[in-house]
Design a protein around this motif. Structure first.
Motif, PDB file in Angstrom:
ATOM      1  N   GLN A  36      47.550  73.707  13.296  1.00  0.00           N
ATOM      2  CA  GLN A  36      47.726  73.229  14.676  1.00  0.00           C
ATOM      3  C   GLN A  36      47.324  71.762  14.790  1.00  0.00           C
ATOM      4  O   GLN A  36      47.976  70.975  15.475  1.00  0.00           O
ATOM      5  CB  GLN A  36      46.879  74.060  15.659  1.00  0.00           C
ATOM      6  N   HIS A  40      49.582  68.678  15.784  1.00  0.00           N
ATOM      7  CA  HIS A  40      49.192  67.883  16.957  1.00  0.00           C
ATOM      8  C   HIS A  40      49.406  66.401  16.686  1.00  0.00           C
ATOM      9  O   HIS A  40      49.933  65.671  17.528  1.00  0.00           O
ATOM     10  CB  HIS A  40      47.729  68.176  17.301  1.00  0.00           C
ATOM     11  N   ALA A 178      46.289  72.730  21.239  1.00  0.00           N
ATOM     12  CA  ALA A 178      46.801  71.373  21.485  1.00  0.00           C
ATOM     13  C   ALA A 178      46.035  70.698  22.630  1.00  0.00           C
ATOM     14  O   ALA A 178      45.682  69.511  22.547  1.00  0.00           O
ATOM     15  CB  ALA A 178      48.296  71.432  21.794  1.00  0.00           C
ATOM     16  N   ASP A 182      43.764  67.290  22.447  1.00  0.00           N
ATOM     17  CA  ASP A 182      43.962  66.122  23.325  1.00  0.00           C
ATOM     18  C   ASP A 182      42.622  65.659  23.892  1.00  0.00           C
ATOM     19  O   ASP A 182      42.283  64.478  23.887  1.00  0.00           O
ATOM     20  CB  ASP A 182      44.861  66.490  24.522  1.00  0.00           C
TER      21      ASP A 182
END
Ligand SMILES: Cc1cc2nc3c(=O)[nH]c(=O)nc-3n(C[C@H](O)[C@H](O)[C@H](O)COP(=O)(O)O)c2cc1C
Length: 196
Positions: A36, A40, A178, A182
């Motif tokens: 992941q 990303h 995700a 961030d």
């Protein structure tokens, strides 16, 4: 999300698999989250396995803030943690608490952790390992690490293993990963100038 640079340097993320026991499920969860993080794309991402590192029970004579390390395993661990800007601990809880492997690995060092950001991917039964996460935050903040509130919490995580033993959760978990990354990027970028 695009690459996250601070003063032209790409932020480095370390995904740290905490569980060290034989037969652990954490390795599969860590592999999923590592993928992941690579997808990303905000960070240069590295997968760290505490089982491979095989740290003994804390065995340094001096307080870690002195960085007067006497053993090769501490020097190796210090070099790894030093190059990270942000950490994601992939962790279960044991007996409603943080696994000893995590507490031990944190205690080994001091300055290498300071003014960096951390987040958790936690897994377990109904609690999703979150009681262990909350316990770990007390130690992290003492080390001047910012453990961000955004997390990936995986309750009843056994349901997400396929027949080959791969950890395959759904779109909701991928989205949570995700969003956490961030947020971790924002914190890590904001903290980096404090280390100048
Ligand atoms: C010593 C021990 C204590 C545990 N305590 C908890 C707990 O407090 N809460 C929970 O949800 N699961 C608990 N479990 C079950 C774990 O969530 C499950 O075994 C998980 O696979 C552990 O992660 P690992 O396989 O990566 O080590 C415990 C497991 C062990 C081995």
């Amino acid at each position: 999300m695009g690459l996250i640079f601070v003063e032209n340097i790409l932020l480095k993320l370390q995904v740290i698999v905490v569980s060290t026991r034989p037969g652990r499920k954490g390795e599969a969860v860590g592999n999923w989250f590592y993928e992941q993080a690579v997808n990303h794309g905000g960070f240069e991402t590295e997968l760290i396995d505490l089982s491979e590192l095989d740290l003994p029970m804390f065995d340094e004579a001096n307080h870690p803030r002195l960085q007067n390390y006497e053993t090769p395993h501490t020097l190796e661990w210090a070099q790894i943690v030093e190059r990270g800007d942000a950490y994601v601990f992939v962790t279960p809880e044991y007996n409603y608490g943080a696994p000893p492997s995590l507490i031990n690995a944190l205690d080994y060092l001091s300055r290498e952790w300071a003014y960096k950001a951390a987040a958790f991917v936690s897994y377990g039964g109904v609690s999703a390992g979150t009681r262990g996460v909350e316990m770990s935050k007390q130690i992290l903040t003492t080390l001047s690490v910012m453990p961000i509130p955004r997390a990936v919490s995986l309750p009843f995580f056994a349901q997400y293993f396929d027949e080959a033993g791969l950890f395959v959760p759904g779109e909701n978990q991928n989205k949570a990963a995700a969003e956490m990354l961030d947020e971790l990027g924002r914190w890590a970028a904001a903290l980096k100038p404090l280390r100048a």
